[in-house]
Design a protein around this motif. Sequence first.
Motif, PDB file in Angstrom:
ATOM      1  N   ALA A  13     -22.470 -18.682  23.578  1.00 23.35           N
ATOM      2  CA  ALA A  13     -23.765 -18.432  24.211  1.00 23.35           C
ATOM      3  C   ALA A  13     -24.874 -18.354  23.165  1.00 23.35           C
ATOM      4  O   ALA A  13     -25.962 -18.943  23.335  1.00 23.35           O
ATOM      5  N   VAL A  14     -24.626 -17.634  22.066  1.00 17.61           N
ATOM      6  CA  VAL A  14     -25.625 -17.520  20.992  1.00 17.61           C
ATOM      7  C   VAL A  14     -25.932 -18.884  20.401  1.00 17.61           C
ATOM      8  O   VAL A  14     -27.097 -19.230  20.138  1.00 17.61           O
ATOM      9  N   THR A  15     -24.900 -19.697  20.189  1.00 18.48           N
ATOM     10  CA  THR A  15     -25.092 -21.023  19.598  1.00 18.48           C
ATOM     11  C   THR A  15     -25.919 -21.909  20.519  1.00 18.48           C
ATOM     12  O   THR A  15     -26.796 -22.661  20.058  1.00 18.48           O
ATOM     13  N   ALA A  16     -25.648 -21.859  21.819  1.00 17.51           N
ATOM     14  CA  ALA A  16     -26.401 -22.679  22.765  1.00 17.51           C
ATOM     15  C   ALA A  16     -27.879 -22.282  22.785  1.00 17.51           C
ATOM     16  O   ALA A  16     -28.771 -23.143  22.807  1.00 17.51           O
ATOM     17  N   VAL A  17     -28.151 -20.976  22.776  1.00 13.56           N
ATOM     18  CA  VAL A  17     -29.546 -20.503  22.756  1.00 13.56           C
ATOM     19  C   VAL A  17     -30.233 -20.937  21.471  1.00 13.56           C
ATOM     20  O   VAL A  17     -31.392 -21.400  21.484  1.00 13.56           O
ATOM     21  N   PHE A  40     -25.408 -27.804  20.758  1.00 10.36           N
ATOM     22  CA  PHE A  40     -24.824 -27.755  22.104  1.00 10.36           C
ATOM     23  C   PHE A  40     -23.356 -28.185  22.066  1.00 10.36           C
ATOM     24  O   PHE A  40     -22.516 -27.638  22.797  1.00 10.36           O
ATOM     25  N   ALA A  41     -23.067 -29.189  21.231  1.00 12.52           N
ATOM     26  CA  ALA A  41     -21.673 -29.611  21.080  1.00 12.52           C
ATOM     27  C   ALA A  41     -20.822 -28.479  20.510  1.00 12.52           C
ATOM     28  O   ALA A  41     -19.681 -28.257  20.934  1.00 12.52           O
ATOM     29  N   MET A  42     -21.382 -27.724  19.546  1.00 13.45           N
ATOM     30  CA  MET A  42     -20.663 -26.597  18.954  1.00 13.45           C
ATOM     31  C   MET A  42     -20.379 -25.536  20.010  1.00 13.45           C
ATOM     32  O   MET A  42     -19.276 -24.963  20.048  1.00 13.45           O
ATOM     33  N   ALA A  43     -21.339 -25.279  20.885  1.00 18.61           N
ATOM     34  CA  ALA A  43     -21.127 -24.294  21.950  1.00 18.61           C
ATOM     35  C   ALA A  43     -19.990 -24.742  22.862  1.00 18.61           C
ATOM     36  O   ALA A  43     -19.150 -23.929  23.274  1.00 18.61           O
ATOM     37  N   GLY A  44     -19.945 -26.036  23.167  1.00 17.68           N
ATOM     38  CA  GLY A  44     -18.862 -26.554  24.000  1.00 17.68           C
ATOM     39  C   GLY A  44     -17.508 -26.423  23.325  1.00 17.68           C
ATOM     40  O   GLY A  44     -16.508 -26.089  23.975  1.00 17.68           O
ATOM     41  N   ILE A  45     -17.454 -26.691  22.027  1.00 17.84           N
ATOM     42  CA  ILE A  45     -16.191 -26.562  21.285  1.00 17.84           C
ATOM     43  C   ILE A  45     -15.717 -25.115  21.282  1.00 17.84           C
ATOM     44  O   ILE A  45     -14.522 -24.840  21.448  1.00 17.84           O
ATOM     45  N   LEU A  46     -16.647 -24.185  21.110  1.00 14.82           N
ATOM     46  CA  LEU A  46     -16.277 -22.767  21.114  1.00 14.82           C
ATOM     47  C   LEU A  46     -15.692 -22.352  22.459  1.00 14.82           C
ATOM     48  O   LEU A  46     -14.699 -21.621  22.522  1.00 14.82           O
ATOM     49  N   LEU A  47     -16.286 -22.827  23.550  1.00 15.42           N
ATOM     50  CA  LEU A  47     -15.764 -22.500  24.871  1.00 15.42           C
ATOM     51  C   LEU A  47     -14.390 -23.120  25.095  1.00 15.42           C
ATOM     52  O   LEU A  47     -13.493 -22.499  25.670  1.00 15.42           O
ATOM     53  N   ALA A  48     -14.217 -24.365  24.608  1.00 14.85           N
ATOM     54  CA  ALA A  48     -12.931 -25.057  24.778  1.00 14.85           C
ATOM     55  C   ALA A  48     -11.840 -24.463  23.903  1.00 14.85           C
ATOM     56  O   ALA A  48     -10.658 -24.762  24.097  1.00 14.85           O
ATOM     57  N   SER A  49     -12.222 -23.635  22.936  1.00 16.60           N
ATOM     58  CA  SER A  49     -11.245 -23.056  22.010  1.00 16.60           C
ATOM     59  C   SER A  49     -10.674 -21.734  22.501  1.00 16.60           C
ATOM     60  O   SER A  49      -9.979 -21.042  21.753  1.00 16.60           O
ATOM     61  N   GLY A  50     -10.934 -21.384  23.746  1.00  7.03           N
ATOM     62  CA  GLY A  50     -10.479 -20.099  24.270  1.00  7.03           C
ATOM     63  C   GLY A  50      -8.972 -19.942  24.266  1.00  7.03           C
ATOM     64  O   GLY A  50      -8.454 -18.827  24.202  1.00  7.03           O
ATOM     65  N   ARG A  51      -8.224 -21.056  24.315  1.00  9.05           N
ATOM     66  CA  ARG A  51      -6.761 -20.993  24.322  1.00  9.05           C
ATOM     67  C   ARG A  51      -6.143 -21.385  22.992  1.00  9.05           C
ATOM     68  O   ARG A  51      -4.939 -21.613  22.902  1.00  9.05           O
ATOM     69  N   LEU A  52      -6.966 -21.494  21.980  1.00  7.16           N
ATOM     70  CA  LEU A  52      -6.436 -21.829  20.650  1.00  7.16           C
ATOM     71  C   LEU A  52      -5.581 -20.686  20.104  1.00  7.16           C
ATOM     72  O   LEU A  52      -5.712 -19.536  20.520  1.00  7.16           O
ATOM     73  N   LEU A  68     -24.719 -22.140  12.450  1.00  8.62           N
ATOM     74  CA  LEU A  68     -25.874 -21.260  12.645  1.00  8.62           C
ATOM     75  C   LEU A  68     -26.574 -20.966  11.320  1.00  8.62           C
ATOM     76  O   LEU A  68     -27.815 -20.982  11.238  1.00  8.62           O
ATOM     77  N   PHE A  69     -25.778 -20.718  10.271  1.00  7.93           N
ATOM     78  CA  PHE A  69     -26.367 -20.369   8.980  1.00  7.93           C
ATOM     79  C   PHE A  69     -27.118 -21.558   8.367  1.00  7.93           C
ATOM     80  O   PHE A  69     -28.270 -21.434   7.925  1.00  7.93           O
TER      81      PHE A  69
END
Length: 704
Positions: A13-17, A40-52, A68-69
Amino acid sequence: MAVLRTGLGLQAAVTAVFALLLLLAPGEAAPPLYVSLSGFAMAGILLASGRLSAFLTVFVTVYGLGYLFLAGAKLAAAAGLLPPTLAALLPPDFAATGAVVFAGIVLAISRLEPIQAITRIADPYFATRETPNDEIGPFRFFGASEGRIGQRLLALSILITFAQVALQLRLNFWYRDLFNALQEYNAEAFWYQLAWIFAPLATVWVIIGMLDVFVDEMLHLRWRTWLTRSLYERWLGAGTHYRIPFTGEDADNPDQRIQADVNLFIRQTTSLSIRLLSQAATLVSFIVILWGLSRDFVLPFTDTVVPGFLVWLVIAYAVIGTWLTHLIGRPLIALDFNQEKVEADFRFSLARNRIYTEQIALLRGERAEAVRLKSLFGAVIANYIGITYRRMKLGSFTLSYSQISVVFPYILAAPSYFLKKITLGQFQQTGNAFSNVQSSLSFFISAYTTIAAYRANTNRLSSFKRAMTKAEALNAAGYGLVQGNETRGDVTAAGLTLALPDGREIVAADHLALTKGAATLVTGPSGSGKSTLFRAIAGIWPFGQGRIDVPAGQSALVLPQRPYIPQGSLRGAVVYPNTTDQFPDEAIREALIAAQLPQLADRLDEVDVWDQRLSGGEQQRLAIARAVLAKPEWLFLDESTAALDEPSEAGIYRMLRERLPGTTIVSIGHRSTLHDLHDKRLDMQKAKDGRFVPRELPAPVAAE
């Protein structure tokens, strides 16, 4: 894992904002469009990584923070919020996008079976909620659990690697500017590049390098401590170590797997995973530079323009090299796996010679042992020669490959330089960028030998864990045998059938009862299943059907014919499996005297290899002293006095009946003199179907 998934959702969420803010940034402060979109792509990857897995989640999280940095730093620099000197040290804009690519790579490879085999071993440490290890002081403050400390140390290690790649990338541009200053004879620019660019970068490089070493070693130490203890506690727990040989898994030399393989696995996992992602970072970063340098590349001695020619060339060169390396080096995986096995077999045989030195000397078995050691070491030599020849073939190719790649970019870029289409700085930058891209793409080639050994090491740990899982399953269900506590006083069995690991049944008993308070002697011919019955009652024999019940809350001690005597002090050997602080010295001395070992009563502090120092009879009497100390409700003696003469044996039994009036003794023995020393007798008699049935005799049969 739930905490990790929650953190990923918040980070997404922070990355998308943040990506939206970059997209809406006004004027010159706005970064290139691809930087905003990659957020936005990074935000999607983070969400898709929930089962990693817990291990790989750390990598994705760090790369998300890296985006972000880097993007934030470039935005701050563009807005004039950073000093010019600091802004000049920042990597190019596409470095932030590179972090997104790296996270995508981690997500993509997470489903590969070799990666999952690694994470199955690595994940338990990073997911554990155990309290931090107090024995290791550094980074103890990093988290409230050992798993959290491991996650943060790994994250810090990745961030350090990420910083090293960013410094390497910035140095590439420093090379360009330095050589351009030389070409233009601009002394001021030359000294500026050395003093204000190179010096700070070099200082930071040294500091980060030292921090990298310290963090990696502390992560290795903490991870190894936890995983080693986890494995040996699981191996020793609930008789798993005893049942592993019955599982059919290739799990030889567990000592080596716990000590050596764990150490190598952790070192190779951290090294290869971070090196691999470092190479991926280098690849993405420098391939952008190389594309820009060869965007309008003209083939030497022609007028043909091939956009990004150097990029296509280095990719083709690396792909062909990687394919050939795999063909040449593939046999190394099996050779490395077998080398670990033959080395362990040879080492184990040497250790057995040290343990049984007296028996070998008495039998004059030195020549036979030498012949056997020669055969085992011959296997070590033969396999090592195979590894050497294969490494020579692989090395000859990889060395030739790397040497040829050195001159490629200079040969191709030289015509453009001599035609003054590029500057000396760009010429040098081209060679440096090509070298970095080629090195990154050739990671598989240069590290193939290490990867082969790593694969073999991972296979050994995986097979060991599978063997323990199967052994635990045997304990839980076995082959139909149920262990229970539904009896008030006696040890009972109903519908009992005991079998060998190959399925052949050897003992059958519709009903069996060992009466509390009555000393029982179990007799029968060798191979009739007497010891197997004891193992089943003790709960370590998994092969059987029916039910065995032992009284709840009552202690039991089983003394085998050949007792186990640990290394260390005599005091520790006598009280085993208890600890030395559980009994006063006077009690230990009294137990030794009662067990007919008065000569040892004043040697409690002596440290020696007691299983070699004591005779067979003395070892059995030492085990009897343990029973005197432990005072169990049930004492099972599996030919535990067979090495004693008959008068000494009778004295031991009388002493046990006098000193342990509340203990029920159950013995296995062949001597007729034992009959009068017991109240009851069970005789293993062979039935028509070949199985042995325990039958209670009406009264002890005294020897004539």
